[in-house]
Write an enzyme that holds these catalytic residues in place. Structure first.
Site, PDB file in Angstrom:
ATOM      1  N   ASN A  48       0.811  -1.231   0.000  1.00 54.13           N
ATOM      2  CA  ASN A  48       0.000   0.000   0.000  1.00 54.13           C
ATOM      3  C   ASN A  48       0.842   1.279   0.000  1.00 54.13           C
ATOM      4  O   ASN A  48       0.340   2.347   0.325  1.00 54.13           O
ATOM      5  CB  ASN A  48      -0.937   0.010   1.214  1.00 54.13           C
ATOM      6  CG  ASN A  48      -1.911  -1.147   1.194  1.00 54.13           C
ATOM      7  OD1 ASN A  48      -2.419  -1.515   0.146  1.00 54.13           O
ATOM      8  ND2 ASN A  48      -2.172  -1.729   2.357  1.00 54.13           N
ATOM      9  N   HIS A 134     -14.093  -1.708   6.772  1.00 53.99           N
ATOM     10  CA  HIS A 134     -12.934  -2.433   7.293  1.00 53.99           C
ATOM     11  C   HIS A 134     -13.201  -3.007   8.691  1.00 53.99           C
ATOM     12  O   HIS A 134     -13.961  -2.438   9.475  1.00 53.99           O
ATOM     13  CB  HIS A 134     -11.747  -1.460   7.366  1.00 53.99           C
ATOM     14  CG  HIS A 134     -10.435  -2.123   7.606  1.00 53.99           C
ATOM     15  ND1 HIS A 134      -9.891  -2.234   8.861  1.00 53.99           N
ATOM     16  CD2 HIS A 134      -9.558  -2.707   6.757  1.00 53.99           C
ATOM     17  CE1 HIS A 134      -8.723  -2.845   8.764  1.00 53.99           C
ATOM     18  NE2 HIS A 134      -8.493  -3.141   7.493  1.00 53.99           N
ATOM     19  N   GLU A 178     -16.398   4.148   3.799  1.00 55.04           N
ATOM     20  CA  GLU A 178     -15.000   4.375   3.433  1.00 55.04           C
ATOM     21  C   GLU A 178     -14.945   5.243   2.188  1.00 55.04           C
ATOM     22  O   GLU A 178     -15.859   5.190   1.369  1.00 55.04           O
ATOM     23  CB  GLU A 178     -14.306   3.029   3.165  1.00 55.04           C
ATOM     24  CG  GLU A 178     -14.232   2.207   4.415  1.00 55.04           C
ATOM     25  CD  GLU A 178     -13.397   0.940   4.301  1.00 55.04           C
ATOM     26  OE1 GLU A 178     -12.699   0.754   3.294  1.00 55.04           O
ATOM     27  OE2 GLU A 178     -13.464   0.155   5.250  1.00 55.04           O
ATOM     28  N   SER A 182     -11.284  -0.999   0.802  1.00 54.51           N
ATOM     29  CA  SER A 182      -9.938  -1.578   0.798  1.00 54.51           C
ATOM     30  C   SER A 182      -9.823  -2.869   0.000  1.00 54.51           C
ATOM     31  O   SER A 182      -8.751  -3.173  -0.500  1.00 54.51           O
ATOM     32  CB  SER A 182      -9.465  -1.817   2.228  1.00 54.51           C
ATOM     33  OG  SER A 182     -10.345  -2.696   2.889  1.00 54.51           O
ATOM     34  N   ASP A 207     -13.639   6.446   6.596  1.00 54.99           N
ATOM     35  CA  ASP A 207     -12.298   5.876   6.714  1.00 54.99           C
ATOM     36  C   ASP A 207     -11.605   6.132   5.381  1.00 54.99           C
ATOM     37  O   ASP A 207     -12.015   5.602   4.351  1.00 54.99           O
ATOM     38  CB  ASP A 207     -12.421   4.374   7.013  1.00 54.99           C
ATOM     39  CG  ASP A 207     -11.069   3.713   7.209  1.00 54.99           C
ATOM     40  OD1 ASP A 207     -10.092   4.174   6.599  1.00 54.99           O
ATOM     41  OD2 ASP A 207     -10.997   2.717   7.960  1.00 54.99           O
ATOM     42  N   HIS A 210      -7.274   4.479   2.337  1.00 54.64           N
ATOM     43  CA  HIS A 210      -6.725   4.261   0.992  1.00 54.64           C
ATOM     44  C   HIS A 210      -6.929   5.468   0.073  1.00 54.64           C
ATOM     45  O   HIS A 210      -6.593   5.404  -1.101  1.00 54.64           O
ATOM     46  CB  HIS A 210      -7.352   3.007   0.370  1.00 54.64           C
ATOM     47  CG  HIS A 210      -7.004   1.774   1.137  1.00 54.64           C
ATOM     48  ND1 HIS A 210      -5.857   1.065   0.911  1.00 54.64           N
ATOM     49  CD2 HIS A 210      -7.633   1.161   2.172  1.00 54.64           C
ATOM     50  CE1 HIS A 210      -5.797   0.054   1.753  1.00 54.64           C
ATOM     51  NE2 HIS A 210      -6.858   0.086   2.531  1.00 54.64           N
ATOM     52  N   LYS A 229      -0.028   4.063   4.662  1.00 54.78           N
ATOM     53  CA  LYS A 229      -0.184   3.627   3.262  1.00 54.78           C
ATOM     54  C   LYS A 229       0.484   4.671   2.349  1.00 54.78           C
ATOM     55  O   LYS A 229       1.709   4.688   2.293  1.00 54.78           O
ATOM     56  CB  LYS A 229      -1.659   3.373   2.975  1.00 54.78           C
ATOM     57  CG  LYS A 229      -2.205   2.281   3.936  1.00 54.78           C
ATOM     58  CD  LYS A 229      -3.575   1.833   3.615  1.00 54.78           C
ATOM     59  CE  LYS A 229      -4.212   1.054   4.755  1.00 54.78           C
ATOM     60  NZ  LYS A 229      -3.583  -0.228   5.063  1.00 54.78           N
TER      61      LYS A 229
HETATM   62  C1  LIG Z   1      -9.731   0.755   5.344  1.00 58.22           C
HETATM   63  C2  LIG Z   1      -8.705   0.594   6.413  1.00 58.22           C
HETATM   64  N1  LIG Z   1      -8.886   1.211   7.592  1.00 58.22           N
HETATM   65  C3  LIG Z   1      -7.999   1.108   8.585  1.00 58.22           C
HETATM   66  C4  LIG Z   1      -6.872   0.347   8.450  1.00 58.22           C
HETATM   67  C5  LIG Z   1      -5.933   0.246   9.602  1.00 58.22           C
HETATM   68  O1  LIG Z   1      -4.900   1.164   9.489  1.00 58.22           O
HETATM   69  P1  LIG Z   1      -3.482   0.874  10.179  1.00 58.22           P
HETATM   70  O2  LIG Z   1      -2.764  -0.102   9.313  1.00 58.22           O
HETATM   71  O3  LIG Z   1      -2.828   2.205  10.260  1.00 58.22           O
HETATM   72  O4  LIG Z   1      -3.781   0.297  11.521  1.00 58.22           O
HETATM   73  C6  LIG Z   1      -6.638  -0.331   7.240  1.00 58.22           C
HETATM   74  C7  LIG Z   1      -5.465  -1.177   6.977  1.00 58.22           C
HETATM   75  O5  LIG Z   1      -4.485  -1.303   7.458  1.00 58.22           O
HETATM   76  C8  LIG Z   1      -7.576  -0.192   6.195  1.00 58.22           C
HETATM   77  O6  LIG Z   1      -7.394  -0.822   5.028  1.00 58.22           O
END
Ligand SMILES: Cc1ncc(COP(=O)(O)O)c(C=O)c1O
Length: 372
Positions: A48, A134, A178, A182, A207, A210, A229
């Site tokens: 990512n 997510h 989101e 993801s 969220d 991405h 990411k």
């Molecule tokens: C949509 C989404 N939200 C939150 C997270 C979590 O973020 P982090 O990796 O910083 O814990 C992720 C993936 O890691 C994700 O794909």
């Protein structure tokens, strides 16, 4: 009760029968999009680091300077030991990029969702979440104790129906979606959800894990995301009004009771955000590469740097991934429970640094072998 070893063995055997075993495989990132695994070099489509900033000289220099000056760790929660001065600029840049009054940085995106959602809703409240949100949005919602209902993916009508049927029974209501999903790479209808949110007196939380750095920011009441990411560092963040952020400082348990980020991560994220802000061409490249792939597959243009190739059962996804691996291309097979049963897939993520040749080769192989 079985011994712990027997318990784990039994669980693993069941998981293996369903082709759902996950293993942590040593893989060295060599820079750009190349990785080394088991002595072989590959081009990875499972990373990512959308803008290649994890290896950007300015980002590395900023991290190195912070490491030398401030040491390796934060030593305590920001509310206990005090907030490191490096955070101020990072949070200012985040708020600026998102068009909000304020921002707060958490230990990770996962921790941000675990902390924020329970700070906003509780047992007398309602959470409506897109079915494909997510896992950490769902975990935050469950932890809050609020009633949790799921609406069909990107289905505004279903969201409205649920609001109509249930909203009146609850005090507060939070809608979760989101900006870029993801596992599917499609965009959430954030602007369109604002209508029902306002009409039914609900807050909208997005969220943007991405989206930041690859897609334009879209306003919502609460915008969370990650620094791990496109930003190429580590940590999570929440952007919103100054009152919201002040409330999180008081109530978000994953902020209060977890150690702050290493100073080098904060400095790296700040340097990366400056690059993101200054370079619109760089921000467009991952999507351009994703579109090169969808064009080669004969599909409609990608909506984001994430493109799933859905193949059905878990075994078939593993076979497709192994086939590409034999040709020097690394693409992880995503299987349930990360995605719904029957929708196992190869999830391609495109970086600004990908070359055209492996992108086209991957598409050609998938078509040739009947996966796309
Ligand atoms: C949509 C989404 N939200 C939150 C997270 C979590 O973020 P982090 O990796 O910083 O814990 C992720 C993936 O890691 C994700 O794909």
């Amino acid at each position: 009760m079985p011994s712990l070893r027997d318990f784990a063995r039994g669980q693993l055997a069941r998981t293996a029968q369903q082709s759902l075993t996950r293993t942590v495989r040593e893989t060295e990132r060599l820079g750009r999009t190349r990785v080394r695994r088991g002595g072989q070099d590959y081009v990875s489509f499972s990373c990512n680091d959308y803008l290649g900033l994890t290896h950007h000289p300015e980002v590395i220099a900023a991290a190195r300077a912070a490491l030398e000056r401030y040491g390796t760790g934060a030593a305590a929660s920001r509310l206990v030991t005090g907030s490191h001065p490096l955070y101020a600029e990072l949070e200012r840049l985040l708020a600026e990029l998102k068009g909000t009054e304020a921002a707060r940085v958490f230990g990770s995106g996962y921790l941000a969702n675990l902390g924020v959602i329970p700070a906003l809703v509780g047992k007398n409240d309602l959470v409506l979440a897109d079915r494909l949100c997510h896992a950490c949005m769902y975990d935050g919602a469950r932890l809050s104790g609020a009633t949790l209902l799921r609406f069909a993916h990107n289905d505004l009508e279903h969201c409205r129906e649920l609001l109509e049927e249930h909203r009146a029974r609850f005090e507060r209501c939070l809608i979760l979606t989101e900006t870029v999903f993801s596992m599917d790479g499609d965009r959430g209808p954030v602007e369109d959800l604002m209508g029902p949110a306002r009409a039914w007196d609900a807050w909208l939380m997005t969220d943007d894990a991405h989206g930041l750095g690859t897609c334009p920011a879209i306003a919502a009441d609460v915008q969370m995301g990650t620094l791990s990411k496109a930003v190429g560092s580590y940590g999570g963040y929440v952007c919103g009004s100054s009152e919201l952020i002040a409330w999180l400082d008081n109530r978000a348990r994953s902020l209060l009771f977890a150690t702050g980020l290493p100073p080098a991560s904060v400095a790296a994220a700040t340097a990366a955000l400056r690059i993101i802000r200054a370079d619109p061409e760089l921000r467009q490249k991952p999507l351009e590469h994703a579109r090169r792939f969808t064009t080669a597959l004969g599909r409609p243009p990608a909506a984001s740097p994430i493109v799933p190739v859905i193949v059905g059962e878990a075994e078939r996804a593993l076979a497709a991934s192994a086939m590409l691996e034999r040709h020097g291309l690394l693409v992880v097979a995503i299987r349930p429970p990360s995605v719904p049963p029957g929708t196992a897939r190869l999830r391609f993520t495109f970086s600004a640094l990908h070359e055209p040749e492996p992108i086209e080769r991957a598409a050609a192989l998938l078509k040739e072998q009947g996966y796309a």
